[in-house]
Design a protein around this motif. Structure first.
Motif, short mmCIF file in Angstrom:
data_model
loop_
_atom_site.label_atom_id
_atom_site.label_comp_id
_atom_site.label_asym_id
_atom_site.label_seq_id
_atom_site.Cartn_x
_atom_site.Cartn_y
_atom_site.Cartn_z
N ASP A 27 -17.66 7.47 -8.18
CA ASP A 27 -17.40 6.86 -6.88
C ASP A 27 -15.94 6.49 -6.69
O ASP A 27 -15.53 6.03 -5.63
CB ASP A 27 -18.28 5.63 -6.66
N GLN A 28 -15.10 6.68 -7.74
CA GLN A 28 -13.68 6.37 -7.64
C GLN A 28 -12.82 7.61 -7.38
O GLN A 28 -11.63 7.49 -7.12
CB GLN A 28 -13.20 5.70 -8.93
N ILE A 29 -13.44 8.80 -7.46
CA ILE A 29 -12.68 10.05 -7.37
C ILE A 29 -11.93 10.14 -6.04
O ILE A 29 -10.78 10.57 -5.98
CB ILE A 29 -13.61 11.26 -7.56
N GLY A 30 -12.56 9.74 -4.96
CA GLY A 30 -11.95 9.86 -3.64
C GLY A 30 -11.13 8.66 -3.23
O GLY A 30 -10.66 8.61 -2.09
N SER A 31 -10.92 7.70 -4.12
CA SER A 31 -10.17 6.50 -3.76
C SER A 31 -8.69 6.81 -3.61
O SER A 31 -8.16 7.73 -4.23
CB SER A 31 -10.37 5.41 -4.81
N LEU A 32 -8.02 6.03 -2.79
CA LEU A 32 -6.59 6.25 -2.57
C LEU A 32 -5.78 6.04 -3.83
O LEU A 32 -4.76 6.69 -4.05
CB LEU A 32 -6.10 5.30 -1.46
N THR A 33 -6.22 5.14 -4.70
CA THR A 33 -5.46 4.88 -5.92
C THR A 33 -5.54 6.03 -6.92
O THR A 33 -4.70 6.15 -7.81
CB THR A 33 -5.93 3.58 -6.59
N SER A 34 -6.54 6.90 -6.77
CA SER A 34 -6.65 8.06 -7.67
C SER A 34 -5.54 9.07 -7.41
O SER A 34 -5.35 10.01 -8.20
CB SER A 34 -8.02 8.73 -7.51
N GLY A 86 -4.10 1.74 -0.96
CA GLY A 86 -5.33 1.64 -1.74
C GLY A 86 -5.35 0.41 -2.62
O GLY A 86 -6.38 -0.25 -2.76
N VAL A 87 -4.21 0.10 -3.23
CA VAL A 87 -4.11 -1.08 -4.09
C VAL A 87 -4.35 -2.36 -3.28
O VAL A 87 -5.08 -3.25 -3.71
CB VAL A 87 -2.73 -1.13 -4.77
N LEU A 88 -3.72 -2.44 -2.11
CA LEU A 88 -3.88 -3.63 -1.27
C LEU A 88 -5.30 -3.75 -0.72
O LEU A 88 -5.82 -4.86 -0.58
CB LEU A 88 -2.86 -3.59 -0.12
N ARG A 89 -5.92 -2.62 -0.45
CA ARG A 89 -7.32 -2.65 0.00
C ARG A 89 -8.22 -3.17 -1.12
O ARG A 89 -9.10 -4.01 -0.88
CB ARG A 89 -7.76 -1.25 0.40
N VAL A 93 -6.57 -7.56 0.61
CA VAL A 93 -5.52 -8.09 1.48
C VAL A 93 -5.93 -7.91 2.94
O VAL A 93 -6.34 -6.81 3.35
CB VAL A 93 -4.18 -7.38 1.21
N LYS A 94 -5.79 -8.94 3.71
CA LYS A 94 -6.24 -8.94 5.09
C LYS A 94 -5.54 -7.86 5.91
O LYS A 94 -4.34 -7.69 5.84
CB LYS A 94 -5.96 -10.31 5.72
N GLY A 95 -6.32 -7.12 6.67
CA GLY A 95 -5.80 -6.11 7.58
C GLY A 95 -5.66 -4.73 6.97
O GLY A 95 -5.47 -3.74 7.68
N MET A 96 -5.74 -4.63 5.63
CA MET A 96 -5.51 -3.34 4.98
C MET A 96 -6.72 -2.40 5.09
O MET A 96 -6.59 -1.20 4.88
CB MET A 96 -5.15 -3.55 3.51
N SER A 98 -8.27 -1.85 7.85
CA SER A 98 -8.35 -1.38 9.22
C SER A 98 -7.91 0.07 9.36
O SER A 98 -7.14 0.60 8.55
CB SER A 98 -7.49 -2.25 10.13
N LYS A 99 -8.38 0.72 10.42
CA LYS A 99 -7.98 2.10 10.69
C LYS A 99 -6.49 2.20 11.03
O LYS A 99 -5.84 3.16 10.60
CB LYS A 99 -8.82 2.67 11.82
N PRO A 100 -5.91 1.24 11.80
CA PRO A 100 -4.46 1.32 12.04
C PRO A 100 -3.63 1.32 10.76
O PRO A 100 -2.63 2.02 10.68
CB PRO A 100 -4.19 0.06 12.89
N ALA A 101 -4.07 0.54 9.77
CA ALA A 101 -3.34 0.52 8.49
C ALA A 101 -3.41 1.89 7.81
O ALA A 101 -2.40 2.40 7.30
CB ALA A 101 -3.91 -0.55 7.57
N LEU A 102 -4.59 2.49 7.83
CA LEU A 102 -4.75 3.81 7.22
C LEU A 102 -3.95 4.86 7.98
O LEU A 102 -3.24 5.67 7.37
CB LEU A 102 -6.23 4.20 7.20
#
Length: 221
Positions: A27-34, A86-89, A93-96, A98-102
Motif C-alpha cells: 500500500d506504500q508503492i504509490g505514495s509520493l514519498t516512494s 508526501g512527507v508533509l501529508r 500538516v494542515k492543508g497538505m 487538499s487538491k490545490p496543494a497536490l
C-alpha cells in the motif's frame, strides 16, 4: 582517489534502494514519498558512470552515458517537490491533503522539469573533462539553468524539512537539505563535484530515513 568515492556513493545508493524496496509495503508503492527510490536509481547510475569514466575512456559510449544521466537529472530531481508534499501529508500538516496543494506541487514539478530541459538538456553539447582523476562529459556551454532548478528544489526541501521539524520534532530532513544548500553556496576550490555528490548522498539518506520513519509510525498506528 575520487573514483573510489564515486564507487562508494553508488554502493551506498544500492544499499538504500534494496533496503527500502525490501521493506516497502504494497500500500506504500504509490505514495509520493516512494519517489525517493526513483531518484536513488538515477543518482546511483550517475555515480557509477563517474567512477567508470576513466576506465571506459573518451568516446561515444561515455558521452551517451553522461547524457542519459543529465536527462534523468532533469526529470527526476524536480520530483523532490512531490516527495516534500508526501512527507508533509504523512505528518498531517494542515492543508497538505487538499487538491490545490497536490495540483500546485505537480505544476511546480512540471515547471522545473521544463526549465531544466529548455535551458540545459535540450540540444546539449558535451565535452570530455578530467577532474581529480575522474573522466566525465560536461556541458560545453553551461547556461546555469541546472543551478536554478536545483536551488529551487533545495529551497522546497529546506522549507518542508523545517515544517516537519516543527510539527513532529523530526529534524533530519531539514539537516540534510540545509547541508545541501550550504554546500551549493560555499565555494569549494578542489574536488567540488566529489563533495557535491557526497552531499547529495547525505541528503538522500536523510530523505529515505524520513520516509522509513514515517512509514514505521503509520504501521505502528
Amino acid at each position: 582517489m575520487d573514483t573510489t568515492f564515486y564507487f562508494l556513493y553508488a554502493v551506498g545508493y544500492v544499499w538504500l534502494l534494496l533496503r527500502g524496496l525490501t521493506s516497502l509495503q504494497r500500500d506504500q508503492i504509490g505514495s509520493l514519498t516512494s519517489i525517493a527510490y526513483l531518484i536513488i536509481i538515477g543518482l546511483a547510475l550517475d555515480n557509477v558512470v563517474a567512477a567508470s569514466g576513466r576506465f571506459i575512456g573518451e568516446g561515444s559510449l561515455l558521452r551517451h552515458l553522461n547524457l542519459i544521466c543529465y536527462w534523468l537529472h532533469a526529470f527526476l530531481t524536480p520530483t523532490l517537490v512531490l516527495f516534500s508534499l508526501g512527507v508533509l501529508r504523512s505528518a498531517g500538516v494542515k492543508g497538505m491533503q487538499s487538491k490545490p496543494a497536490l495540483y500546485g506541487a505537480i505544476l511546480l514539478t512540471g515547471a522545473l522539469i521544463g526549465l531544466e530541459v529548455a535551458t540545459v538538456t535540450w540540444g546539449m553539447e558535451l565535452k570530455p573533462k578530467m577532474e581529480s582523476g575522474v573522466l566525465r562529459y560536461v556541458p560545453a556551454d553551461s547556461s546555469g539553468g541546472s543551478g536554478i532548478m536545483v536551488m529551487l528544489v533545495t529551497v522546497v526541501l529546506v522549507v518542508a524539512g523545517a515544517i516537519l521539524w516543527k510539527k513532529t520534532q523530526w529534524r533530519w530532513m531539514f539537516i540534510g537539505a540545509a547541508a545541501m544548500a550550504v554546500g551549493s553556496l560555499v565555494p569549494i576550490p578542489a574536488h567540488r563535484s566529489t563533495v557535491m555528490n557526497g552531499l547529495e548522498f547525505v541528503l538522500l539518506t536523510t530523505l529515505v530515513a524520513t520516509k522509513w520513519h514515517q512509514d514505521s509510525q503509520i504501521t505502528a498506528n
